[in-house]
Design a protein around this motif. Structure first.
Motif, mmCIF file in Angstrom:
data_model
loop_
_atom_site.group_PDB
_atom_site.id
_atom_site.type_symbol
_atom_site.label_atom_id
_atom_site.label_comp_id
_atom_site.label_asym_id
_atom_site.label_seq_id
_atom_site.Cartn_x
_atom_site.Cartn_y
_atom_site.Cartn_z
ATOM 1 N N LEU A 172 0.734 -1.245 -0.100
ATOM 2 C CA LEU A 172 -0.027 -0.055 0.135
ATOM 3 C C LEU A 172 0.962 1.342 0.006
ATOM 4 C CD1 LEU A 172 -2.755 -0.783 2.385
ATOM 5 C CD2 LEU A 172 -2.845 -0.702 0.084
ATOM 6 N N ALA A 173 0.486 2.403 -0.820
ATOM 7 C CA ALA A 173 1.046 3.529 -0.840
ATOM 8 C C ALA A 173 0.826 4.243 0.534
ATOM 9 C CB ALA A 173 0.769 4.387 -1.762
ATOM 10 N N VAL A 174 -0.465 4.000 1.330
ATOM 11 C CA VAL A 174 -0.801 4.620 2.665
ATOM 12 C C VAL A 174 -1.395 3.591 3.379
ATOM 13 C CG1 VAL A 174 -2.384 6.129 3.729
ATOM 14 C CG2 VAL A 174 -1.405 6.806 1.672
ATOM 15 N N GLY A 175 -0.902 3.457 4.632
ATOM 16 C CA GLY A 175 -1.074 2.339 5.582
ATOM 17 C C GLY A 175 -0.074 1.269 5.194
#
Length: 53
Positions: free
Chosen positions: A36-39
């Protein structure tokens, strides 16, 4: 196409392939990447090899 009567056998064979790839790596140190890019959603070598199999 598979008939629904063969689905239990099909799922057992898929589970057996996954087990062959994942169980030898269980609780062993190894690289973990984040998909994931975020998380955080970890992916291990066992995940990748199981998907290839």
């Amino acid at each position: 196409m598979q008939s629904s009567d063969n689905l239990p056998d099909f799922f057992r064979s898929v589970a057996a392939v996954a087990a062959r790839e994942t169980l030898p790596r269980f609780r062993l140190p190894g690289a973990v990447s984040n998909k994931l890019a975020v998380g955080f959603d970890p992916v291990t070598d066992a995940d990748r090899e199981t998907e290839k199999a």
